[in-house]
Design an enzyme around this catalytic site. Structure first.
Site, PDB file in Angstrom:
ATOM      1  NE  ARG A   5       2.423  -4.508   6.029  1.00  0.00           N
ATOM      2  CZ  ARG A   5       1.509  -4.296   5.093  1.00  0.00           C
ATOM      3  NH1 ARG A   5       0.230  -4.303   5.384  1.00  0.00           N
ATOM      4  NH2 ARG A   5       1.865  -4.075   3.848  1.00  0.00           N
ATOM      5  NE  ARG A  61      -3.499  -4.878  -2.829  1.00  0.00           N
ATOM      6  CZ  ARG A  61      -2.553  -4.435  -2.011  1.00  0.00           C
ATOM      7  NH1 ARG A  61      -2.667  -4.615  -0.719  1.00  0.00           N
ATOM      8  NH2 ARG A  61      -1.497  -3.827  -2.480  1.00  0.00           N
ATOM      9  N   PRO A  62      -6.043  -9.114  -7.303  1.00  0.00           N
ATOM     10  CG  PRO A  62      -7.275  -9.048  -9.288  1.00  0.00           C
ATOM     11  CD  PRO A  62      -7.209  -8.452  -7.912  1.00  0.00           C
ATOM     12  CG  ASP A 111      -0.963   3.829  -0.632  1.00  0.00           C
ATOM     13  OD1 ASP A 111      -1.882   2.994  -0.520  1.00  0.00           O
ATOM     14  OD2 ASP A 111       0.133   3.546  -1.149  1.00  0.00           O
ATOM     15  CB  CYS A 142      -4.757  -8.085   1.517  1.00  0.00           C
ATOM     16  SG  CYS A 142      -4.921  -6.467   0.829  1.00  0.00           S
ATOM     17  CB  ILE A 171      -7.272   2.212  -6.154  1.00  0.00           C
ATOM     18  CG1 ILE A 171      -6.997   3.562  -6.834  1.00  0.00           C
ATOM     19  CG2 ILE A 171      -6.142   1.220  -6.445  1.00  0.00           C
ATOM     20  CD1 ILE A 171      -6.696   3.507  -8.310  1.00  0.00           C
ATOM     21  CG  ASP A 189      -5.672 -10.204 -13.587  1.00  0.00           C
ATOM     22  OD1 ASP A 189      -5.629  -9.686 -12.452  1.00  0.00           O
ATOM     23  OD2 ASP A 189      -6.159  -9.637 -14.574  1.00  0.00           O
ATOM     24  CD  GLN A 190      -4.034  -6.958 -16.235  1.00  0.00           C
ATOM     25  OE1 GLN A 190      -3.477  -6.552 -17.252  1.00  0.00           O
ATOM     26  NE2 GLN A 190      -5.174  -7.628 -16.271  1.00  0.00           N
ATOM     27  CE  LYS A 194       4.577   0.190   2.738  1.00  0.00           C
ATOM     28  NZ  LYS A 194       3.915  -0.729   1.802  1.00  0.00           N
ATOM     29  CG  ASN A 195       4.831   1.028  -1.313  1.00  0.00           C
ATOM     30  OD1 ASN A 195       5.086   0.102  -0.532  1.00  0.00           O
ATOM     31  ND2 ASN A 195       3.636   1.585  -1.388  1.00  0.00           N
ATOM     32  NE  ARG A 220      -1.489  -7.520  -2.803  1.00  0.00           N
ATOM     33  CZ  ARG A 220      -2.157  -8.497  -3.414  1.00  0.00           C
ATOM     34  NH1 ARG A 220      -2.887  -9.328  -2.744  1.00  0.00           N
ATOM     35  NH2 ARG A 220      -2.109  -8.628  -4.721  1.00  0.00           N
TER      36      ARG A 220
END
Ligand code: EPU
Length: 426
Positions: free
Chosen positions: A402, A122-123, A310, A117, A332, A125-126, A23-24, A93
Site C-alpha cells: 500500500r 479515526r472519526p 508514521d 481501522c 495520535i 467529524d472534523q 503517497k500521502n 480510508r
C-alpha cells in the site's frame, strides 16, 4: 498472499536508494483533479496499491484515468454519480478525500464512512463540521455521509473553520472544498504536514488563492472554476525515514538516500543523531550510517513538525538494539503498537503500558514468522529482519505494498538478502 523473506546479517548496509513520490501527497492531489473539468497530469507518482485504489475510485466517478507509472493522467469524462461506495472506501480510508471535492464541484456527494481501522477509530467529524460551516447539509444514513451544498445543492460558501485538533486529511478536504467555494475561507488549527503545503501549491496552480498552507492558519480565496494542472509529486518523507532507520540498524553501514528532504524530517533526524546515528545532507540526498553503539532515545509522537506517528514503529525497532531504556509514547492513534507483540516474538524486550512502550535494548533480535495489519508496522518488521539472526518471514505483505514501492528491490540495492515469495500463503 505474498510474503517477504529476509536473511538477517551483521554485514553493514551499503549503496544507494532512491525515494519515490509521496503517497500521502499523491492521494489528495489525485482527488483534487475532481475539482476541474480539464485533463491533469501527475508525475513522480509512486506505484502503490493505495494509488491504484484511488484510480479505481476516480474511474468509478466517471474519470478517465491512465496510469503509466510514474505518471498518471486524469481526463474529465462525465460524472453520473458523485458517490464513493463502501467497496472502495473500505480498502483505503483516504478515499474520504473525495468528499470535499465532490460536494464543492457537484453540489452533492454520497461517500461511505470509512469505519474504524487497525490503528484506531479515526472519526471524520472534523471534516463534516468544516463542510457544515461552508453551508453543507450533512446527514448520515446506513454507513454513508450524504452532503448537499446550500439551497439544495448550490455552491459552497467560504467560511471560518476551526478544527478541534490538527487533522491531515480533514485539512485537505476543507482546503479542496474552499478552493471552489464562493469567497474567502479561513481554516484554523490546521495540520502543517509538507503534504498539505504540496496540496496548497496545486490549488494555487489551479487558480484558487491559497495562503499559509504548512502553517496552522490557511486562508483560501475560492474560484468559480479551477484549471487542470501538471505537477511532479514531492518525495515520500516517510519512505525516506524508513530507509534512514534501516541504514542505522547495523554498525558500519553507509547508505546514500536520494531525494530525501532533511527539512521535512527534522524531528526524526534529531532523534537519530541523539541515538548516535550519522545523518548528513549532501545536496538533495542524505547520507546515513553508524560507527558506534546505539544510544536510547525517548519519543512522543505529535502532529507535524513533531515526531511522526508514521515513523514510530520503525524507530522502536532501532531502539530494540540500543544500549539502555527508551520510552516511546504514541499520542495520535490509540492502537498503533501492533508491531510490539511481533517484535517480542523476535526477542525484543518491550513493556506496553497503555499508549506508552518501554523498550530495553537487547544484544540481538531473532528471525521469526511475523505479520501486522498496519502499513508502517509491517515495514518496521522488515527493518527488524535486516539485523535479526537467521530468517524473518513477514506475512501479509499487501499492507507494505500500500505504501512502499518495490521495497525488496530497494533493500537488495543496499545489500540486504531479501526476497518476495509470491503466493506464499493462502
Ligand atoms: N481525528 C478526529 N476527527 C477527525 C479527524 C481526525 O478525531 O475528523 C483524530 C484522529 O482520530 C487522530 C488525529 O485526529 O487521532 C489525527 O488524525 P488525522 O486526521 O491527521 O489522520 P488522517 O488524516 O486520517 C493522515 C495520514 C496517516 C497519518 C496521519 C497522522 C494520509 C492519507 N494519511 O491520516 O498516514 O498517520 O495523517 O499523521 O495522509 C500512513 O501513511 O500509513 C498513514 C496512516
Amino acid at each position: 498472499m505474498d510474503a517477504i523473506l529476509i536473511k538477517g546479517s551483521t554485514e553493514p548496509l551499503r549503496g544507494t536508494v532512491r525515494i519515490s513520490g509521496a503517497k500521502n501527497a499523491a492521494l489528495p492531489i489525485l482527488c483534487a483533479t475532481l475539482l476541474s473539468d480539464g485533463a491533469s497530469r501527475l508525475r513522480n507518482v509512486p506505484k502503490l496499491r493505495d494509488i491504484d485504489t484511488t484510480a479505481a475510485l476516480l474511474r468509478f466517478l466517471g474519470r478517465n484515468v491512465v496510469v503509466d507509472a510514474p505518471e498518471i493522467t486524469v481526463d474529465p469524462g462525465s460524472c453520473s454519480r458523485p458517490e464513493a461506495p463502501y467497496e472502495l472506501v473500505k480498502q483505503m480510508r483516504a478515499s474520504v478525500l473525495v468528499l470535499g471535492p465532490l460536494v464543492a464541484r457537484y453540489g452533492r456527494a454520497k461517500v461511505s464512512l470509512p469505519g474504524g481501522c487497525a490503528i484506531g477509530a479515526r472519526p471524520i467529524d472534523q471534516h463534516l463540521k468544516g463542510l457544515e460551516a461552508m453551508g453543507c447539509t450533512i446527514h448520515l444514513d446506513r454507513g454513508y455521509v450524504f452532503a448537499e451544498g446550500p439551497d439544495g445543492g448550490g455552491r459552497l460558501r467560504g467560511a471560518e473553520v476551526v478544527f478541534d485538533m490538527p487533522t491531515v486529511t480533514g485539512t485537505e478536504n476543507i482546503m479542496m472544498a474552499a478552493a471552489l467555494a464562493r469567497g474567502r475561507s479561513t481554516i484554523v488549527n490546521c495540520a502543517r504536514e509538507p503534504e498539505i503545503e504540496e496540496l496548497g501549491r496545486i490549488l494555487n496552480k489551479m487558480g484558487a488563492v491559497v495562503d499559509g498552507a504548512g502553517t496552522d492558519v490557511i486562508h483560501i480565496e475560492g474560484a468559480s472554476e479551477l484549471a487542470p494542472f501538471d505537477h511532479a509529486i514531492i518525495p515520500d518523507r516517510i519512505e525516506a525515514g524508513t530507509y534512514m532507520v534501516a541504514a542505522a540498524m547495523i554498525e558500519g553501514s553507509d547508505v546514500l538516500i536520494e531525494g530525501a528532504e532533511l527539512h521535512d524530517l527534522e524531528a526524526l533526524v534529531a532523534k537519530l543523531r541523539m541515538a548516535n546515528v550519522n545523518v548528513t545532507s549532501e545536496g538533495r540526498n542524505v547520507r546515513v550510517g553508524r560507527t558506534g553503539p546505539l544510544k536510547p532515545v525517548n519519543i512522543t509522537t505529535g502532529p507535524h513538525p513533531g515526531f511522526p506517528t508514521d515513523m514510530q514503529a520503525q524507530l522502536m525497532v532501532l531502539m530494540c538494539l540500543a544500549r539502555g531504556e527508551s520510552v516511546i509514547s504514541e499520542t495520535i492513534f490509540e492502537n498503533r503498537f501492533m508491531h510490539v507483540p511481533e517484535l517480542q516474538r523476535m526477542g525484543a524486550d518491550i513493556v506496553l503500558r497503555g499508549h506508552v512502550a518501554v523498550v530495553n535494548g537487547v544484544d540481538e533480535l531473532y528471525g521469526a514468522s511475523v505479520m501486522a495489519t498496519d502499513l508502517r508496522a509491517s515495514a518496521s518488521l522488515v527493518v527488524a529482519g535486516i539485523a535479526a539472526r537467521e530468517e524473518t518471514e513477514v506475512r501479509r505483505v499487501y499492507h507494505i505494498d500500500r505504501g512502499y514501492e518495490r521495497i525488496e528491490e530497494k533493500f537488495k540495492g543496499m545489500g540486504v538478502n531479501i526476497e518476495r515469495v509470491v503466493g506464499a500463503h493462502s
